[in-house]
Design an enzyme around this catalytic site. Sequence first.
Site, PDB file in Angstrom:
ATOM      1  CB  SER A  59      -1.322   6.085   0.314  1.00  0.00           C
ATOM      2  OG  SER A  59      -0.287   5.145   0.149  1.00  0.00           O
ATOM      3  N   GLY A  60      -1.924   3.381   2.212  1.00  0.00           N
ATOM      4  CA  GLY A  60      -1.266   2.418   3.091  1.00  0.00           C
ATOM      5  C   GLY A  60       0.235   2.404   2.849  1.00  0.00           C
ATOM      6  CG  LEU A  61       3.649   2.760  -0.784  1.00  0.00           C
ATOM      7  CD1 LEU A  61       4.571   1.627  -0.377  1.00  0.00           C
ATOM      8  CD2 LEU A  61       3.677   2.961  -2.299  1.00  0.00           C
ATOM      9  CG  ASP A  79       1.735  -1.144   1.705  1.00  0.00           C
ATOM     10  OD1 ASP A  79       0.911  -1.186   2.642  1.00  0.00           O
ATOM     11  OD2 ASP A  79       1.419  -0.884   0.521  1.00  0.00           O
ATOM     12  CG  ASP A 137      -4.692   1.619   1.070  1.00  0.00           C
ATOM     13  OD1 ASP A 137      -5.374   0.578   1.107  1.00  0.00           O
ATOM     14  OD2 ASP A 137      -3.515   1.664   0.675  1.00  0.00           O
ATOM     15  CG  ASP A 142      -3.650  -2.193   3.915  1.00  0.00           C
ATOM     16  OD1 ASP A 142      -3.534  -1.546   2.849  1.00  0.00           O
ATOM     17  OD2 ASP A 142      -2.851  -2.096   4.856  1.00  0.00           O
ATOM     18  CD  GLU A 175      -5.221  -4.200  -0.592  1.00  0.00           C
ATOM     19  OE1 GLU A 175      -5.203  -2.956  -0.721  1.00  0.00           O
ATOM     20  OE2 GLU A 175      -4.193  -4.887  -0.607  1.00  0.00           O
ATOM     21  CE  LYS A 224      -0.912  -4.317   1.226  1.00  0.00           C
ATOM     22  NZ  LYS A 224      -1.616  -3.085   0.873  1.00  0.00           N
ATOM     23  CG  ASN A 281       2.543  -1.848  -2.759  1.00  0.00           C
ATOM     24  OD1 ASN A 281       2.740  -1.951  -3.969  1.00  0.00           O
ATOM     25  ND2 ASN A 281       1.996  -0.788  -2.205  1.00  0.00           N
ATOM     26  CB  SER A 282      -0.860  -4.037  -5.805  1.00  0.00           C
ATOM     27  OG  SER A 282      -1.928  -4.006  -4.905  1.00  0.00           O
ATOM     28  NE  ARG A 339      -5.943  -2.166  -4.135  1.00  0.00           N
ATOM     29  CZ  ARG A 339      -4.877  -1.539  -3.653  1.00  0.00           C
ATOM     30  NH1 ARG A 339      -5.033  -0.446  -2.894  1.00  0.00           N
ATOM     31  NH2 ARG A 339      -3.674  -1.999  -3.902  1.00  0.00           N
ATOM     32  CG  HIS A 397      -4.418  -1.476  -8.174  1.00  0.00           C
ATOM     33  ND1 HIS A 397      -3.997  -0.367  -8.862  1.00  0.00           N
ATOM     34  CD2 HIS A 397      -3.518  -1.641  -7.157  1.00  0.00           C
ATOM     35  CE1 HIS A 397      -2.913   0.129  -8.304  1.00  0.00           C
ATOM     36  NE2 HIS A 397      -2.596  -0.632  -7.258  1.00  0.00           N
TER      37      HIS A 397
HETATM   38  C1  SPV Z   1      -1.494   2.530  -1.599  1.00  0.00           C
HETATM   39  O1  SPV Z   1      -1.307   3.694  -1.937  1.00  0.00           O
HETATM   40  O2  SPV Z   1      -1.098   2.078  -0.551  1.00  0.00           O
HETATM   41  C2  SPV Z   1      -2.190   1.644  -2.489  1.00  0.00           C
HETATM   42  C3  SPV Z   1      -2.100   1.870  -3.895  1.00  0.00           C
HETATM   43  O3  SPV Z   1      -2.771   0.717  -2.027  1.00  0.00           O
HETATM   44  S1  SPV Z   1      -0.820   0.915  -4.473  1.00  0.00           S
HETATM   45  O4  SPV Z   1       0.369   1.199  -3.748  1.00  0.00           O
HETATM   46  O5  SPV Z   1      -0.756   1.242  -5.863  1.00  0.00           O
HETATM   47  O6  SPV Z   1      -1.203  -0.495  -4.308  1.00  0.00           O
HETATM   48 MG    MG Z   2      -2.300   0.277  -0.192  1.00  0.00          MG
END
Ligand code: SPV
Ligand code: MG
Length: 551
Positions: A54-56, A66, A93, A95, A122, A128, A130-131, A167, A198
């Site tokens: 996971s990027g986060l 992130d 992930d 990004d 994505e 980017k 975080n979503s 994504r 997502h």
């Molecule tokens: C991550 O885990 O970094 C993701 C998923 O991209 S989210 O945080 O839900 O965007």
């Molecule tokens: Mg991410």
Amino acid sequence: MPNYPVIEKLKMLKKTTQLKNMLLSKNLEFLVESHNGISAKIAEEAGFKGIWASGLSISGQLGVRDNNEASWTQVLEVIEFMSDGTSIPILLDGDTGYGNFNNVQRLIKKLEQRNIAGVCLEDKLFPKTNSFIKGDAQPLADIEEFSGKIKAAKDAQNDDDFVVIARVEAFIAGWTLSEAIKRAEAYYQAGADGILIHSALRIPDEILAFKREWGDRCPVVIVPTKYYSTPTEIFRDNGFSIVIWANHLFRSAVTAMQQVTKTLMKEQNLLNIEDSIVSVSEIFRLQGATELLESEKRYLPKNPKGVGALILAASRGIQLGKLTEERPKCMLDMQGHTLLSRIVDTYRTVGIKDITVVRGYKKDVVDLPNLHYVDNDNYGSSGELVSLHLGLKNIADDNHDLIVGYGDVLFKKYILQMLLDSEEDFVVVVDSEKKSSSNNLVRKNYADCSLPYSKDAFYTKVYLQQIDRDLTENQRSGMWTGLLKVSERAKPILLDVLNTLLLQPEIQQRGRMLILINELIRRGYRVEVLYISGHWLNVDQIQDMLKAEVF
Ligand code: SPV
Ligand code: MG
């Protein structure tokens, strides 16, 4: 990677193939987030078949946002540890791909080199966000530009099974289902192996609507972080391919760290901590400490154990008369160095640091630094075997081979080296040139050996038959130098023989080393002989003191 037996390794599919199979499988599959080597191992051990890098969480565990604040090579370093430590596939992930199509192609090469099984890209803009942070304000990538990235990624992969997931962030950015479908279709046409759809809603409406519309064009992956209360059966029934639990190892680790720091700060002791955290040995287990111990047995030199020395220096040296009134012989000064310090130095030059000295006469004067001392306070009425016994008892538990010598015998360092290289349990050093004494009044320890010194003796093992002061000229193979090596495993034997001998009062009073060595031979133990010629000096008389000064 964990140490799998060869057969297991052969049976194991490539990580790329494992991930591809998960994506194509008819069953609902799961990826769990990991963010470093240990969390990846924990995920595998729990039974997960794959990992979401996971990027986060990776940026989070680095303590940055992130927002591509960690560079892509820094991310690569983290996932390399994750990949090395596990045998299950990792989906990165990725990004937005850290740049344009060109950066994506380089990324794919590097991921394949590190045995990462796939990447998820994505359709947003670099850098980017975080979503879940103001998603609806986030600009999406141009469809054509992003499709080019997906195509570039697929073209760059060497391994046919490497997985590229596209994504779709249309819902996050506030767009409609038709926009989401339009984008998904473009990315699918560009070659994506699957679509991650997502959503930031607390209910699964968007992803369910997408799936109904999308059908089975290609596998669909979801991240139910926000709609976590949805029963997993819903995802299964609707034919999703993979569910990603996207940040839960990281979040649980943060919970644990916050709780522990809070408690520690408040209580200033560990009482309420220790039982609620894993033991240090559990950490060692996860790190694979046992495997390293096994490897060490296989690959490290067999005999790295140390060697100790025991120096018998309890007697006065009465032959030196007035000189030894105030100090024992071993502490007599020779050009600024005592006899004992010269002997100790010789031991130290071959790396022997663990040196024990048995002192007796004027023991307070025997005070060189960094030595262990054992005192024979009955030195006046006991023989040297009592000193040996006291010394030996003191170091019996050291896992050392042992060299026993006298506090008045100097020798060259190569002689110690020969002893260190020998492998027998009992080894003595014999001077083949000394078959008589310069002073006929002094009886010496002559050695009777299985083979006199010759070229042959150099190629054959020679064993001691006896040491005696009264051997005939013919029986003498040389003179024992006073040096004896005892292997670690033979130390208990030596102690045992010594215990028995010392039951006899006359041995208590006058017993010398040669009695012990002869008794070993009598009991059937082999005592190997190493021949030298010269290069040692027993300081007995005044004239020896002069020789010692130039030795
Ligand atoms: C991550 O885990 O970094 C993701 C998923 O991209 S989210 O945080 O839900 O965007
Ligand atoms: Mg991410």
